[in-house]
Design a protein around this motif. Structure first.
Motif, short mmCIF file in Angstrom:
data_model
loop_
_atom_site.label_atom_id
_atom_site.label_comp_id
_atom_site.label_asym_id
_atom_site.label_seq_id
_atom_site.Cartn_x
_atom_site.Cartn_y
_atom_site.Cartn_z
N GLY A 58 0.66 -1.24 0.09
CA GLY A 58 -0.03 -0.03 -0.10
C GLY A 58 0.66 1.22 -0.11
N GLU A 71 0.37 5.94 -0.40
CA GLU A 71 -0.24 6.96 -0.76
C GLU A 71 0.71 8.23 -0.66
OE1 GLU A 71 -3.86 9.49 1.56
OE2 GLU A 71 -3.51 7.42 2.02
N ARG A 87 1.46 2.18 3.32
CA ARG A 87 0.52 1.96 3.99
C ARG A 87 0.10 0.59 4.19
NH1 ARG A 87 -2.35 5.85 6.57
NH2 ARG A 87 -3.41 7.64 5.45
N GLY A 88 0.76 -0.21 3.69
CA GLY A 88 0.62 -1.51 3.93
C GLY A 88 1.66 -2.49 3.25
N ASN A 125 -11.18 1.04 1.90
CA ASN A 125 -11.18 -0.16 1.92
C ASN A 125 -11.91 -1.13 2.87
OD1 ASN A 125 -9.65 0.53 -0.37
ND2 ASN A 125 -7.79 -0.60 0.18
N ARG A 178 -6.73 -5.79 5.83
CA ARG A 178 -5.35 -5.25 5.90
C ARG A 178 -5.04 -3.79 5.34
NH1 ARG A 178 -3.00 -9.13 3.24
NH2 ARG A 178 -2.37 -8.20 1.34
N THR A 179 -5.85 -3.47 4.47
CA THR A 179 -5.54 -2.17 3.98
C THR A 179 -6.64 -1.32 4.22
OG1 THR A 179 -6.42 -2.81 1.92
CG2 THR A 179 -4.30 -3.25 1.96
N ASN A 229 -6.91 2.59 3.61
CA ASN A 229 -6.51 3.13 2.45
C ASN A 229 -7.71 3.40 1.52
OD1 ASN A 229 -4.21 1.94 3.30
ND2 ASN A 229 -3.54 0.88 1.58
N SER A 251 -8.50 3.58 -2.26
CA SER A 251 -8.22 3.13 -3.19
C SER A 251 -7.51 3.93 -4.55
CB SER A 251 -8.87 2.01 -4.00
OG SER A 251 -10.02 2.61 -4.49
#
Length: 300
Positions: free
Chosen positions: A127, A129, A139-140, A200, A242-243, A246, A248
């Protein structure tokens, strides 16, 4: 070997940050002189998963038409920008290896036909951003998968030398298969979050969106049983969780009034479904809804 990263979006900035930890000859190609100056002055900042901040000094440039032969070029722009870039890539020395990091499948054949002798494709599972011109958020945690489509694999092995345990790289055999699997995965989160305008995690927290997610999984499993055999519905759920925080990339594009990657991701999957004689009514509906939101955004 010098590394040139083309594209200062979230993926380009994150990849540049990790690579510059063990290579001091990394150049990030940007479009605006102001960003180039800020990166030179402040460095490239990465906000890590544990809350710490990593600062890396990098080189910047506004021009990638003059790249030394001893370079690896990473193309991290979105699909819609590739058409303008192919012309310059054709002028580069054929010995310069290229790595493409785009979502979807639309670029696969186009990029494979470039004159470069070594061409690879990547699938980003992490992830990222972009916060501002100099800062990117990790992010991930996830794997960067790389598949060499033609030529020598040696130039791309530099990715396996990272000392950072959160920057994991895996080499796989088939680029086309890898890209299609990632496109299928993107068909779940991207269009639904773009239409519903949610992060998400809310896809599995709301009973209605969870039901849509499950029906979409069943539809894609029926259409592509072989490709979907490696992906359980639990994998889709876990990815959403997990995200969870976030936004997308497709939702980010909608909110920023930019064209989305709906054609290169969902459109490509629908096209393959037609070729195989498979009906994907739910996915097609999501595809049309995203296009409708795109059209609305363009008029605002």
């Amino acid at each position: 070997m010098e590394i040139v990263v083309l594209g200062a979006g979230s993926v380009g900035m994150l990849i540049t940050s990790f690579l510059s930890e063990y290579n001091d000859r990394v150049t990030l190609i940007v479009r605006r002189e102001e960003q180039a100056k800020d990166l030179q002055h402040y460095g490239l900042l990465r906000k890590n998963l544990d809350g710490t901040i990593t600062r890396n000094s990098i080189n910047t440039s506004l021009d990638f038409s003059k790249i030394s032969k001893n370079s690896l070029v990473i193309i991290a722009v979105k699909y819609g920008q590739l058409q303008h870039i192919y012309e310059t890539l054709h002028t580069l020395d054929p010995s310069i290896p290229l790595l493409f990091l785009q979502n979807g499948l639309a670029h696969f054949e186009e990029a494979s036909n470039l004159p470069q002798q070594s061409i690879a494709f990547g699938s980003c599972q992490f992830g990222a951003e972009r916060e501002n011109d100099t800062t990117v958020l990790h992010r991930g945690q996830g794997i960067l998968r790389i598949a060499v489509e033609k030529g020598d694999a040696l130039p791309f092995t530099l990715f396996s030398k990272s000392p950072n345990p959160v920057f994991q790289v895996e080499f796989v055999e088939s680029a086309e298969e890898m890209l299609f699997e990632k496109a299928l995965l993107n068909c779940f989160i991207n269009p639904l979050t773009a239409i519903l305008e949610v992060k998400n995690g809310l896809l599995v927290e709301s009973p209605q969106s969870f039901s849509l997610l499950k029906k979409l999984y069943e539809e894609l499993m029926a259409a592509f049983p072989k490709e979907m055999s490696k992906l359980t519905f639990s994998d889709v759920e876990n990815l959403c969780r997990r995200t969870a925080t976030n936004t997308s990339s497709m939702l980010g594009d909608i909110l920023s009034f930019r064209p989305t990657e709906i054609e290169s991701i969902v459109g490509a999957v629908l096209k393959l479904g037609v070729q195989r004689g498979k009906n994907l009514p739910l996915l097609e509906t999501l595809y049309l809804l995203v296009l409708a939101k795109e059209g609305r955004s363009e008029k605002m």
